[in-house]
Motif scaffolding. Sequence first.
Motif, PDB file in Angstrom:
ATOM      1  N   CYS A  99       0.832  -1.213   0.000  1.00  0.00           N
ATOM      2  CA  CYS A  99       0.000   0.000   0.000  1.00  0.00           C
ATOM      3  C   CYS A  99       0.863   1.259   0.000  1.00  0.00           C
ATOM      4  O   CYS A  99       0.566   2.230  -0.702  1.00  0.00           O
ATOM      5  N   SER A 100       1.926   1.249   0.812  1.00  0.00           N
ATOM      6  CA  SER A 100       2.773   2.441   0.917  1.00  0.00           C
ATOM      7  C   SER A 100       3.492   2.742  -0.394  1.00  0.00           C
ATOM      8  O   SER A 100       3.867   3.885  -0.644  1.00  0.00           O
ATOM      9  N   LYS A 101       3.683   1.726  -1.245  1.00  0.00           N
ATOM     10  CA  LYS A 101       4.359   1.928  -2.519  1.00  0.00           C
ATOM     11  C   LYS A 101       3.386   2.171  -3.663  1.00  0.00           C
ATOM     12  O   LYS A 101       3.681   2.917  -4.599  1.00  0.00           O
ATOM     13  N   PHE A 103       0.276   3.513  -3.609  1.00  0.00           N
ATOM     14  CA  PHE A 103      -0.587   4.683  -3.569  1.00  0.00           C
ATOM     15  C   PHE A 103       0.225   5.928  -3.243  1.00  0.00           C
ATOM     16  O   PHE A 103       1.156   5.892  -2.436  1.00  0.00           O
ATOM     17  N   LYS A 104      -0.178   7.036  -3.848  1.00  0.00           N
ATOM     18  CA  LYS A 104       0.435   8.316  -3.525  1.00  0.00           C
ATOM     19  C   LYS A 104      -0.114   8.833  -2.206  1.00  0.00           C
ATOM     20  O   LYS A 104      -1.274   8.617  -1.868  1.00  0.00           O
ATOM     21  N   ASN A 105       0.705   9.530  -1.468  1.00  0.00           N
ATOM     22  CA  ASN A 105       0.290  10.182  -0.222  1.00  0.00           C
ATOM     23  C   ASN A 105      -0.221   9.198   0.818  1.00  0.00           C
ATOM     24  O   ASN A 105      -1.113   9.487   1.601  1.00  0.00           O
ATOM     25  N   VAL A 106       0.303   7.979   0.794  1.00  0.00           N
ATOM     26  CA  VAL A 106      -0.005   6.985   1.821  1.00  0.00           C
ATOM     27  C   VAL A 106       1.291   6.609   2.523  1.00  0.00           C
ATOM     28  O   VAL A 106       2.229   6.117   1.890  1.00  0.00           O
ATOM     29  N   ASN A 107       1.359   6.882   3.802  1.00  0.00           N
ATOM     30  CA  ASN A 107       2.527   6.526   4.587  1.00  0.00           C
ATOM     31  C   ASN A 107       2.118   5.509   5.646  1.00  0.00           C
ATOM     32  O   ASN A 107       1.101   5.682   6.310  1.00  0.00           O
TER      33      ASN A 107
END
Length: 827
Positions: A99-101, A103-107
């Motif tokens: 998910c962190s890779k 999607f944009k703006n997902v940490n």
Amino acid sequence: MLQTREGETGLTRVRALPGPQPPGEAHSVGASGAPVAKLPAVTLQPPRVALEPRCQQIENTPLLCPFHLQPVSENETSLKNQEMELVRNKERLQFFKWCSKAFKNVNVVPPDVGAVHQVNLEYLSRVVQVSDGFIYPDSVVGTDSHTTMINGLGILGWGVGGIESEAVMLGQPVSLTLPQVVGCKLVGSINPLTTSIDVVLGITKHLRQAGIAGKFVEFFGPGVSQLSAPDRTTIANMCPEYNATVSFFPVDQVTLKHFKKTNFTQEKLELLESYMKAVQLFRSYEDPSEDPQYSEVIEINLSSIVPHVSGPKRSQDRVAVSSMKEDFQSCLNEKLGFKGFHISKQKQDTQVPFLHCGQEYQLAHGSLVIAAVISCTNNCNPSVMLTAGLLAKKAVEAGLVVKPYIRTSLAPGSGMVTHYLNTSGVLPYFSQLGFEVIGYGCATCVGNTAPLPEAVVDAIKQGDLVACGVLSGNRHFEGRLCDCVRANYLASPPLVVAYALAGTVGIDFEKEPLGVTSEGKEVYLRDIWPSREEVQQTEEDTVISSIFKDLRGRMEKGNTLWSNIECPDSVVFPWDHKSTYIRSPSFFSKLSKEVPPPQSIENAHVLLFLGNKVTTDHISPAGSIARVSAAAKYLLSKRLTPREFNSYGARRGNDAVMTRGTFASIKLQNRFIGKPGPKTLHIPSGQTLDVFEAADRYQRDGVPLIILAGQDYGSGNSRDWVAKGPYLLGVRAVIAESFEKLHKNQLVGMGIMPLQFLPGENADTLELSGKERFTITQPDSLSPRQQLTVKTSQGKSFLVTALFDTEMDVIFFQHGGHLRYVARTLL
């Protein structure tokens, strides 16, 4: 974009920011305190969303590590814990990393960093956001039940279910009705022996009695200045307990002083202070001229608050510590209910001897068998944990011990707690009394307590004893900690230690000693209770900026475990159909591109016939997976052994497990059955089945389902599966006397219709047996709060109110819920 903020008028300030505007006019509230004109609802564009990926934890399991485990040092045990965490949760961690890779703006906050509320408070919080040349107030929408802690720092935030947060992350606004704002004026001085938890529970009691459900609460008055920033966040954390949406503390000098200990630079602090004063959101609590005008004012005198515990079954049933012995005795006498256990006079003096580790002990009514120091609700508030630690230190030095059969545990809310307990030198004394650090995820609060010794369980059953548990968490429904522990009390951490030393809740601390030393000296609680000055001095010496810098370092550095996890390198996640942890859920099956026309519910059967106070604990799966449950049968069919079941929290990415765990609580009171348990009546066949098995049979026969319930349906902490589970069981509507607001919103978010009986009516007054078939007519044009007609197969007809608060609620429902609405929007 629109942001909300509590302003100098006590009303919601609406500030226009760049971005799409909702239809209609948005009026700002000025310093004059003019009311907001013609603004029935405010639509907020997606604020920052705080998510908490974490697994549940089992206490005292040597190699099992919860998602947030942070060892004090990198010793062999902690490394084994991390390895076991990777083995048990590898699929979940891979999904999070993907998910962190992808999607944009997902940490994603990696493991071994901290609990979400600590990270949110000490690392992510800004108070003032700066973006594209604009400065505006910070805000947060979070899925964790402790999200509201952020309001203690002057940041507007509230908790939502996972369904709403998923919609927010996909670009949908949050919609809410403009609330009333209640001013809570704090006056008086805090008693030196009163802990922050006592203040929290005292305020909770007052506000619960005030009836402020769904409102915003803003604190003001000279008493606020006595509360540290950690005190305020702890108070704000409890707002779901008295059904407020938000409990807000505006920024003042105490807030600024707190941020100097965190990762705020001097430049950030100057910007924060300048901006907040410029827009009149900065407060001096000692200056009455700055007091806002509120819809209503509630005054609480802090000097009237004395130490309390809460229980034995509900958080609102508070008992002064000085009256605890008499109150427990009255609970034994009272009829079975929220306070009573109905133990006959002849059996109240029962004592059962048993052997433990070769030594004989005795259990009686009121004997303590579980004592858990938990700081998830106090993790930003060092004072109460330091008080408990200093009390443990003085107890050890006085020669006191805790009986070895009592299941003791220490579950810090974050690694920061362990850090300052260790730095202050009190952690070894906790250990000497049996309070070992067991991890950092959900533990005793959700029933993940290691099994009690068999001899203890046998003694409890033999004497039919009302055994007790005491914990410093914020959830303690009957049977939640352990099936055989009927009386559970919430208490401050130092009182947990005190009751553990006493070994019983039936003690008067003023008149009776905690214990006797080997030399025969009686030791009273007053002899070892640390002074407020001693606690504050220890706090100043240990809770320093280095602790917060340590958190920042962990956030930026990450850890080896997380770095070494491999994840798919793809735009679309490659589902593993053999996985028992992560499955592609069926929420979007048979999704049409067009919005389906309104459909009435025809000839529905009642899946469950429930009474009052059905909580989210009764509905949503939590804790360990029972070996005789429907979820266990599913996992056994996948060739897993009971040791590999893990918990519902760890498997919440598998809808097959979670659906089978919905309504699987052993405390579920279904009127069809007449006794507690996860069973229901399959009406066509007359068979008693597991709830899942009955629902599955109904669905295969194409029969829609509804639920009948009483008052306060869905109360308790938020979980998205309280709505997702019923949806997948085939529930189309819930008819109840009243709903907890957040849960009502979750039902709407999954396309389940929340229907309320008219005032004065319920299933009993309408003489409903629950065995009828129900038809609920849905009009072509549905509007908020519209009354609908329900007809039964017995010829009865009655009206109910559809609890849609806004037009957006209606739109979400017509789409089949938030998720389907978002999917169609993206398509």
